[in-house]
Every structure is written in structure tokens, then in C-alpha cells.
Write a protein that holds these residues in place. Structure first.
Motif, PDB file in Angstrom:
ATOM      1  N   SER A 338      45.039 -15.988 -11.335  1.00  0.00           N
ATOM      2  CA  SER A 338      43.587 -16.104 -11.490  1.00  0.00           C
ATOM      3  C   SER A 338      42.840 -15.281 -10.460  1.00  0.00           C
ATOM      4  N   GLY A 339      43.504 -14.991  -9.327  1.00  0.00           N
ATOM      5  CA  GLY A 339      42.862 -14.185  -8.295  1.00  0.00           C
ATOM      6  C   GLY A 339      42.688 -12.727  -8.665  1.00  0.00           C
ATOM      7  N   LEU A 340      43.261 -12.300  -9.779  1.00  0.00           N
ATOM      8  CA  LEU A 340      43.121 -10.912 -10.205  1.00  0.00           C
ATOM      9  C   LEU A 340      41.841 -10.663 -10.993  1.00  0.00           C
ATOM     10  N   GLY A 341      41.121 -11.736 -11.332  1.00  0.00           N
ATOM     11  CA  GLY A 341      39.819 -11.564 -11.965  1.00  0.00           C
ATOM     12  C   GLY A 341      39.861 -11.296 -13.459  1.00  0.00           C
ATOM     13  N   LYS A 342      41.000 -11.398 -14.073  1.00  0.00           N
ATOM     14  CA  LYS A 342      41.134 -11.219 -15.514  1.00  0.00           C
ATOM     15  C   LYS A 342      41.874 -12.417 -16.093  1.00  0.00           C
ATOM     16  N   ASP A 343      41.684 -12.665 -17.404  1.00  0.00           N
ATOM     17  CA  ASP A 343      42.425 -13.759 -18.021  1.00  0.00           C
ATOM     18  C   ASP A 343      43.884 -13.350 -18.185  1.00  0.00           C
ATOM     19  N   SER A 344      44.753 -14.349 -18.312  1.00  0.00           N
ATOM     20  CA  SER A 344      46.189 -14.074 -18.295  1.00  0.00           C
ATOM     21  C   SER A 344      46.644 -13.245 -19.489  1.00  0.00           C
ATOM     22  N   ARG A 345      45.988 -13.379 -20.636  1.00  0.00           N
ATOM     23  CA  ARG A 345      46.376 -12.574 -21.794  1.00  0.00           C
ATOM     24  C   ARG A 345      46.091 -11.094 -21.563  1.00  0.00           C
ATOM     25  N   THR A 346      44.961 -10.810 -20.940  1.00  0.00           N
ATOM     26  CA  THR A 346      44.635  -9.416 -20.626  1.00  0.00           C
ATOM     27  C   THR A 346      45.641  -8.844 -19.641  1.00  0.00           C
ATOM     28  N   ILE A 347      45.974  -9.623 -18.620  1.00  0.00           N
ATOM     29  CA  ILE A 347      46.922  -9.152 -17.613  1.00  0.00           C
ATOM     30  C   ILE A 347      48.296  -8.918 -18.239  1.00  0.00           C
ATOM     31  N   ALA A 348      48.736  -9.850 -19.078  1.00  0.00           N
ATOM     32  CA  ALA A 348      50.036  -9.690 -19.739  1.00  0.00           C
ATOM     33  C   ALA A 348      50.042  -8.455 -20.627  1.00  0.00           C
ATOM     34  N   ARG A 349      48.946  -8.221 -21.331  1.00  0.00           N
ATOM     35  CA  ARG A 349      48.866  -7.037 -22.202  1.00  0.00           C
ATOM     36  C   ARG A 349      48.884  -5.758 -21.374  1.00  0.00           C
ATOM     37  N   ASP A 350      48.129  -5.743 -20.271  1.00  0.00           N
ATOM     38  CA  ASP A 350      48.114  -4.550 -19.420  1.00  0.00           C
ATOM     39  C   ASP A 350      49.487  -4.292 -18.801  1.00  0.00           C
ATOM     40  N   GLU A 386      62.071  -3.494  -9.721  1.00  0.00           N
ATOM     41  CA  GLU A 386      61.290  -2.406 -10.327  1.00  0.00           C
ATOM     42  C   GLU A 386      60.052  -2.961 -11.024  1.00  0.00           C
ATOM     43  N   ALA A 387      60.193  -4.113 -11.690  1.00  0.00           N
ATOM     44  CA  ALA A 387      59.048  -4.736 -12.353  1.00  0.00           C
ATOM     45  C   ALA A 387      57.972  -5.126 -11.340  1.00  0.00           C
ATOM     46  N   LEU A 388      58.388  -5.634 -10.192  1.00  0.00           N
ATOM     47  CA  LEU A 388      57.425  -5.989  -9.148  1.00  0.00           C
ATOM     48  C   LEU A 388      56.689  -4.763  -8.635  1.00  0.00           C
ATOM     49  N   GLU A 389      57.397  -3.671  -8.483  1.00  0.00           N
ATOM     50  CA  GLU A 389      56.746  -2.427  -8.043  1.00  0.00           C
ATOM     51  C   GLU A 389      55.726  -1.962  -9.075  1.00  0.00           C
ATOM     52  N   ARG A 390      56.106  -2.015 -10.335  1.00  0.00           N
ATOM     53  CA  ARG A 390      55.183  -1.595 -11.391  1.00  0.00           C
ATOM     54  C   ARG A 390      53.947  -2.485 -11.426  1.00  0.00           C
ATOM     55  N   MET A 391      54.146  -3.784 -11.266  1.00  0.00           N
ATOM     56  CA  MET A 391      53.017  -4.708 -11.259  1.00  0.00           C
ATOM     57  C   MET A 391      52.111  -4.434 -10.066  1.00  0.00           C
ATOM     58  N   GLY A 392      52.716  -4.161  -8.921  1.00  0.00           N
ATOM     59  CA  GLY A 392      51.928  -3.844  -7.734  1.00  0.00           C
ATOM     60  C   GLY A 392      51.066  -2.608  -7.931  1.00  0.00           C
ATOM     61  N   ARG A 393      51.626  -1.586  -8.565  1.00  0.00           N
ATOM     62  CA  ARG A 393      50.854  -0.357  -8.817  1.00  0.00           C
ATOM     63  C   ARG A 393      49.717  -0.625  -9.795  1.00  0.00           C
ATOM     64  N   LEU A 394      49.985  -1.462 -10.813  1.00  0.00           N
ATOM     65  CA  LEU A 394      48.936  -1.791 -11.773  1.00  0.00           C
ATOM     66  C   LEU A 394      47.796  -2.530 -11.088  1.00  0.00           C
ATOM     67  N   ILE A 395      48.125  -3.494 -10.237  1.00  0.00           N
ATOM     68  CA  ILE A 395      47.089  -4.241  -9.539  1.00  0.00           C
ATOM     69  C   ILE A 395      46.259  -3.307  -8.651  1.00  0.00           C
ATOM     70  N   GLU A 396      46.924  -2.417  -7.968  1.00  0.00           N
ATOM     71  CA  GLU A 396      46.236  -1.506  -7.054  1.00  0.00           C
ATOM     72  C   GLU A 396      45.272  -0.586  -7.793  1.00  0.00           C
ATOM     73  N   THR A 397      45.680  -0.102  -8.947  1.00  0.00           N
ATOM     74  CA  THR A 397      44.861   0.893  -9.656  1.00  0.00           C
ATOM     75  C   THR A 397      43.878   0.262 -10.643  1.00  0.00           C
ATOM     76  N   ARG A 398      44.192  -0.935 -11.127  1.00  0.00           N
ATOM     77  CA  ARG A 398      43.387  -1.500 -12.213  1.00  0.00           C
ATOM     78  C   ARG A 398      42.520  -2.669 -11.786  1.00  0.00           C
ATOM     79  N   TYR A 399      43.007  -3.477 -10.847  1.00  0.00           N
ATOM     80  CA  TYR A 399      42.323  -4.733 -10.541  1.00  0.00           C
ATOM     81  C   TYR A 399      41.721  -4.788  -9.134  1.00  0.00           C
ATOM     82  N   ARG A 400      41.906  -3.778  -8.329  1.00  0.00           N
ATOM     83  CA  ARG A 400      41.386  -3.852  -6.970  1.00  0.00           C
ATOM     84  C   ARG A 400      40.124  -3.002  -6.830  1.00  0.00           C
TER      85      ARG A 400
END
Length: 400
Positions: A338-350, A386-400
Motif C-alpha cells: 500500500s505504500g507504493l501508492g497504487k492498488d495491488s491489481r495495478t502493481i501486479a499488472r505492472d 532476479e525478481a526482486l531486482e526487477r521489482m526494485g527497478r520498477l519501483i524506482e522508475t515508476r512509483y518513486r
């Protein structure tokens, strides 16, 4: 229209009850992930709850031997005596209660026990309490049976175990069944003995039965597994759902079972006869080999799951806007996003479309899962990192 020509169907008219039947989002996400892979995309699969280990060789060998010996015909609807007796001994040993084979019904996977139990016990006007978030088929089958589903919210602040006081407030004169799942899908939570003791007291005071989904009972990292069936007076009020899919990496074999009061076993057997007739004999003999043979492969699998659990929990908690409890069982984590500011379905899709990481939105497991994601760590440690790294990059570029 001339003779001999068939009349086309203009509209497919479905029975009303089909509108009440849900599904599992895991299979929908898997299909989308496979479509991306067909386009050449790299996808890390953390959506499906299936051990990534092979079935132990001695179990496979037992099935092959059974096939060659001619075990390819109908079997008793309740299961072959050898397997029912082996299950009864295993449940007696692990739950600390005396269970005879007359309580055992063998089914093609664990879901039929869920389906048949609810159909046999709950109908129009009845209520069934189920965990939320929880395995989505619980609510689906309750609605299909015509009963009223009553969600019991599992909260992060309570380590996703149910609150006995909240359960007590939901029980009514129409409550026929309470469903409990420990270790739990999707959170990995384990219900403690104190809460189970309260459930046992409540079941006897208010006269309802308990469907105890114990399919992950052997995949435990801390403490000891406890079943509500073990408490005084509960053996005849409990339906234990268990099977071979998770413990022995036998998902494709479709072998499960229920342990229940003999009178209910008769009714569940009637439903099985009307639905699937029986379970193949060679599959059941593989189950006998699983229960009576060496358990080293199970121990090794659980230790590997523990290693992956620690890696994924630590990695998720290092990501900004994400927090994750350390589960005590199963092979799932349920991080709060929830701290990412998007609903979970959007985050899962992204995560799937942009990062190539297939996970499930938490609200696919009920309203109580909103703001969470479910990760299955039934994948290699290398892929998890590898999945954690990919998620980290997505958060950095999309949600921060």
C-alpha cells in the motif's frame, strides 16, 4: 428448415448457479504470462502455488510398478484399503487422535473434499464462515451451494491469524461450517493452539462443524503443527482436508483426501460416485509409497523453501514502500504494498507487463487482501533474487 438440418443455438442459456461460481486468478495470470513468453519476453513465475521439485523417485517407481501390474481399472469410490489405512495411520500419528479408515475418503486432489463437504452441509439459508484473505475457491463453492459466505478477516497486525473474538461475533444460528486453513494460503500464517482451542470450544457450544484445510501441514518452519481435530470433542466435528500435491510435489497426480465423521464420509462418497467415480489405482499406490516410504525428499524440500523464504522476505523489506511478514509455513509471502501508492491489481499488472515478474494481486483472495501481493517462492533462489531486482527497478522508475 429442411429435414436433417440442425437448428443453430442462438444463445447459450446457462443455469443461474453458474453466475455464483468463481475461479482462481493464478491460472489467469499464468495464461497471460505464457502469452508474453510466447512473444519472446522473459517472465519469472511467482504466481503458481506448485512446488518446483520433481516427485520423489520411489513414488514414481511405485506408480510404474502398479501400472505394469495391471492397476488400471476401477477402484472403490472411497479409495483402496491400503491407502485409506495408510492415511488413517498417518493422521493418527501426526494429529494425536485415533482415526480409522472408515473416516477416510480419497479424492482426485484436495478440492473435491472442499466442494463435497460444502455441498453436503450447506444450502439455502445456511452460513459458512471462511478466511479472508483466503483460498478463493472457498467463497466460490459456498455461493455455488446457495449458502451465504461470511468472511472472517485476517489482519496483518494479528500475523494473519484469526481473532477468536471476531469469529465469535460472526457465528449465528445459521452457521453450519467454519473453514480454517493453517498453514495459510496466501499469507503463510500458522494458527496457534490457543486460537484453535477457542475455535473448538465455540464449535461445541454453537453446534457447527469445521473444515480444516491442512494441505500445507508438512511445510512448516517454526513450531509444531496443530490441528483443531486434535482437541477434545472435535474429531467428530472436523473435516480434515489434506493431500499429496504440496508435501510430495505431486500436483499433477491429483491425489487428496478427507478425514471426517463416518456418517459424513458416506454422504461425501455419494457425491464422489456422482462426480468422479474413483481415483486411479496406480495413483493411489503411489500415495501409499509416499506415506510409508522415506521422507528425506520432503525434509530437503522444506529446508530449501526456508532458504528461499528468508531471501524473499529480506529482499522485499529492503524495497521502499513494501513491508512483509516472515511466514511460518507454506511457500507464500504476502507483502503489504500500500505504500507504493497504487492498488495491488495495478502493481501486479505492472510487475508482469513491465518487469516480467508474475505475481497475484491480494484482493484476488478476498477484500481483506486489498493492498497486498502474493508471491509464491516455489521457484529457484536465483530467479527469486532476479525478481526482486526487477521489482526494485520498477519501483524506482515508476512509483518513486
Amino acid at each position: 428448415m429442411s429435414n436433417g438440418e440442425s437448428r443453430p443455438v442462438s444463445t447459450l442459456r446457462l443455469a443461474e448457479r453458474m453466475s455464483r461460481l468463481g475461479t482462481e486468478s493464478a491460472f489467469e495470470v499464468l495464461a497471460r504470462a505464457r502469452a508474453l513468453e510466447a512473444q519472446g519476453r522473459s517472465v519469472i513465475h511467482l504466481e503458481i502455488g506448485e512446488p518446483d521439485f520433481d516427485t520423489p523417485p520411489h513414488i514414481v517407481a511405485a506408480a510404474v510398478q502398479a501400472l505394469r501390474a495391471g492397476h488400471t481399472h476401477y477402484t472403490p469410490a472411497t479409495g483402496i484399503p491400503e491407502l485409506r489405512e495408510a492415511i488413517a495411520r498417518e493422521v493418527s500419528r501426526t494429529r494425536g487422535v485415533e482415526v480409522g479408515p472408515e473416516r477416510v475418503v480419497v479424492t482426485p486432489g484436495g478440492k473435491p473434499i472442499m466442494f463435497f463437504t460444502i455441498l453436503a452441509l450447506a444450502g439455502e439459508g445456511d452460513e459458512v464462515i471462511y478466511p479472508d484473505p483466503g483460498f478463493p475457491i472457498y467463497e466460490s463453492v459456498i455461493r455455488f451451494a446457495g449458502a451465504r459466505p461470511v468472511p472472517l478477516t485476517l489482519r496483518e497486525e494479528n500475523n494473519f491469524a484469526f481473532d477468536p473474538d471476531e469469529l465469535r461475533s460472526l457465528v449465528s444460528e445459521r452457521t453450519r461450517l467454519v473453514i480454517v486453513n493453517s498453514p495459510h494460503n496466501p499469507t503463510g500464517a500458522v494458527v496457534g493452539r490457543d486460537a484453535l482451542a477457542e475455535l473448538a470450544r465455540l464449535a461445541q457450544d454453537r453446534d457447527f462443524l469445521v473444515l480444516s484445510d491442512e494441505i500445507y501441514s508438512r511445510i512448516l518452519y517454526e513450531g509444531e503443527f496443530a490441528s483443531v481435530a486434535s482437541f477434545p470433542g472435535m474429531l467428530d466435528r472436523t473435516i480434515i482436508l489434506d493431500g499429496f500435491s504440496k508435501t510430495y510435489a505431486m500436483t499433477g497426480w491429483r491425489l487428496g483426501y478427507g478425514v471426517m465423521p463416518p456418517a459424513l464420509a458416506e454422504q461425501v462418497t455419494r457425491l464422489a460416485i456422482n462426480c468422479n467415480s474413483c481415483v486411479p489405482g496406480f495413483v493411489q499406490l503411489a500415495g501409499v509409497a509416499a506415506l510409508t516410504g522415506p521422507q528425506d525428499d520432503v525434509s530437503r524440500m522444506v529446508e530449501e523453501f526456508r532458504r528461499r523464504r528468508d531471501a524473499i522476505v529480506d529482499g522485499l523489506n529492503r524495497l521502499p514502500g513494501v513491508r512483509c511478514l516472515r511466514p511460518a509455513g507454506a511457500f507464500y509471502v504476502f507483502p503489504n504494498v500500500s505504500g507504493l501508492g497504487k492498488d495491488s491489481r495495478t502493481i501486479a499488472r505492472d510487475l508482469l507487463d513491465e518487469a516480467g515478474v508474475a505475481v497475484l494481486a491480494g484482493d484476488g483472495f478476498g477484500r481483506g487482501g486489498a493492498g497486498y501481493l502474493r508471491f509464491s517462492y516455489a521457484n529457484s533462489l536465483e530467479n527469486i533474487l532476479e525478481a526482486l531486482e526487477r521489482m526494485g527497478r520498477l519501483i524506482e522508475t515508476r512509483y518513486r
